[in-house]
Design a protein around this motif. Structure first.
Motif, short mmCIF file in Angstrom:
data_model
loop_
_atom_site.label_atom_id
_atom_site.label_comp_id
_atom_site.label_asym_id
_atom_site.label_seq_id
_atom_site.Cartn_x
_atom_site.Cartn_y
_atom_site.Cartn_z
N GLY A 134 -4.76 -7.93 -0.99
CA GLY A 134 -3.99 -6.78 -1.08
C GLY A 134 -2.87 -6.64 -2.19
O GLY A 134 -2.23 -5.50 -2.61
N ASN B 114 -2.53 -0.52 7.56
CA ASN B 114 -3.05 -1.63 7.45
C ASN B 114 -3.51 -2.40 8.78
O ASN B 114 -4.13 -2.04 9.43
N TYR C 139 -7.97 -4.61 3.39
CA TYR C 139 -7.84 -5.51 2.11
C TYR C 139 -8.25 -7.02 2.49
O TYR C 139 -8.73 -7.58 1.50
N SER D 233 -13.40 -5.73 2.17
CA SER D 233 -12.66 -5.31 1.12
C SER D 233 -12.11 -3.38 1.47
O SER D 233 -12.66 -3.33 2.29
N ALA D 234 -11.27 -3.08 0.74
CA ALA D 234 -10.65 -1.75 1.19
C ALA D 234 -11.72 -0.67 1.52
O ALA D 234 -12.61 -0.72 0.68
N THR E 121 -3.90 -3.01 -3.42
CA THR E 121 -3.49 -1.95 -2.84
C THR E 121 -2.94 -0.97 -3.90
O THR E 121 -2.81 0.25 -3.64
N SER F 28 0.82 -1.17 0.05
CA SER F 28 -0.02 0.07 0.01
C SER F 28 0.91 1.09 -0.09
O SER F 28 0.72 2.28 -1.02
#
Length: 465
Positions: free
Chosen positions: A387, A246, A383, A366-367, A391, A46
């Protein structure tokens, strides 16, 4: 009869991908006060994608990235190496939550996966990238029809999935437990996850990103027209900040209830001989996962080892992230037993590595994204194990938000709305425990979801296995 414990006796208790003589030397820690246009907190995918894309968009931007440990040390260097196009933790989850914009999300996801492949080529990143796709496998009779229905749903959104009957499935990967499958040939790539992270680090350095490892962010506050971030030996004054921590506690306390860290575990075998590999076929090298709630994810490495992960997902009371949680012998024994049940022809194979690590999950799997401090701080998290690909999309969303731009990405309901937060302890632990028990029961009862799971579905809550 194979003794699973004996197969584990020589396994190194560390992530296979990080046990690499090519691991780069860590950058020095920040030991002074400095300024930058954009500070990225977190050196996983990320953060790396955020720093890289920011420099690609504006080469004149002064970008600084800080990482508490080393680049790729956490989930980015420990995962299975499945790089998926999906931005929604699978088509089914996306269809349940955002049916009206799912076609757009699928298109953006495909574009994002291609952008990752293009960046790997552009920067010459040596990470064993293989666009082999992945198969979802049926191991119970009721799952065969479910997979056919899933393939039909995917077709409505432009995906062309290949449905495999039992014979066709076993011709691809031979296990007596396989009853069928659905192969997504284009939407998933296999990658060496640690080498991808290290390659992104080098690409960032080549573009002029400043990186300090062993530099933990300890506090964040507004400072004039910018943001001040404290570290153990220094301080950063930044115009904008992107938080990419995260699974680890956010610097923004109000964001912490939206994610919980859960531990996932994996084994890696020794390299298979030509005879062993021929006994299971697998000439097309695609990854696969089974269709149960407590699923396994499986793939081949570049040197023909089998990574065998998943099934157990463990939450520790109080959302604790600790190094001692990385090893869990009872889970490794379970995974080994399942491995030999799936591939009895590999009874003489032994495992070389066993490891675990924390991933961040949220109630929609999910993000999600947010801004704070008057739009000067952006955040992406949640994520839930997918990810590796998503990301990069999240990085673009954070940069769009920090720039104050309305784009196709920021207009998405997925971006504009956050998930429901998790309740506080002890309700959180109790709820997660009941959900895990219910998911296991559903696997034992032909996928039938009990009242608890159906209620969570209606409320938009959940806990993914």
């Amino acid at each position: 009869m194979v003794d699973p414990a004996r197969s584990l006796q020589d396994a190194e208790p560390l992530p296979f991908w990080l046990d690499d003589p090519g691991r780069p030397q860590a950058a020095s820690a920040l030991v002074s006060q400095t300024r930058c246009d954009l500070l990225v907190v977190g050196g996983g995918y990320s953060g790396l994608w955020t720093a890289l894309v920011a420099k690609e968009r504006d080469p004149s931007l002064d970008v600084l990235l800080i990482e508490a440990q080393e680049i790729g040390w956490a989930a980015s260097g420990r995962n299975g190496g499945f790089c998926e196009a999906s931005l929604t933790h699978g088509l089914g989850n996306g269809y349940q939550r955002w049916p009206g914009e799912l076609a757009r999300l699928e298109r953006l996801g495909s574009r994002n996966l291609q952008a990752i492949e293009d960046a790997i080529k552009r920067y010459g990143i040596d990470c064993d990238w293989e666009r082999t796709g992945s198969v979802t496998v049926a191991t119970e009779p009721y799952q065969v029809e479910e997979l056919r229905e899933f393939a039909e749903l995917a077709g409505r959104f432009g995906a062309e999935l290949t449905v495999l009957d039992a014979d066709a499935m076993r011709a691809e990967i031979d296990s007596p437990t396989f009853l069928g499958g659905v192969w997504d040939k284009d939407g998933v790539a296999m990658v060496n996850p640690a080498r991808l992270a290290w390659g992104l680090k080098q690409a960032c350095l080549d573009l002029g990103v400043r990186i300090h490892e062993h530099t933990r962010a300890t506090g964040l506050a507004g400072s004039g027209a910018g943001i001040a971030v404290r570290t153990p030996y220094g301080r950063v004054l930044a115009g904008r900040v992107a938080l990419a921590t995260n699974a680890f506690p956010s610097l923004l306390r109000r964001h912490r209830p939206y994610t919980v860290p859960v531990y996932d575990y994996a084994l890696m075998t020794e390299p298979l001989t030509d005879r062993q590999l021929a006994s299971i076929g697998w000439r097309n090298r695609q990854g696969f996962a089974d269709s149960t709630n407590r699923f396994h994810y499986v793939r081949l490495s570049a040197d023909n080892r089998i990574l065998w992960g998943g099934y157990d997902v463990v939450y520790h009371y109080g959302a604790r992230v600790r190094a001692e949680h990385d090893q869990r012998p009872q889970t490794f024994a379970t995974l080994a037993r399942h491995f030999f049940e799936t591939f009895p022809q590999l009874a003489d194979v032994r495992f070389s590595h066993s490891w675990g690590g924390a991933i961040d999950t949220c109630t929609r799997f999910s993000a999600f994204f947010d801004l704070s401090h008057g739009g000067r701080v952006a955040y992406a998290a949640g994520y839930t194990g997918l990810g590796v690909g998503a990301t990069r999309f999240g990085a673009e969303v954070m940069l769009d938000l920090l720039a104050g731009e309305r784009t196709e990405r920021t207009a998405l309901e997925m971006v504009r709305r956050k998930p429901l937060p998790f309740p506080p302890e002890p309700i959180r632990s109790a709820g997660i425990g009941i959900t895990q028990w219910s998911l296991a029961r559903a696997d034992e009862q032909q996928g039938r979801r009990n009242l608890w799971l159906r209620t969570l579905d209606r409320l938009g809550l959940g806990f993914d296995s």
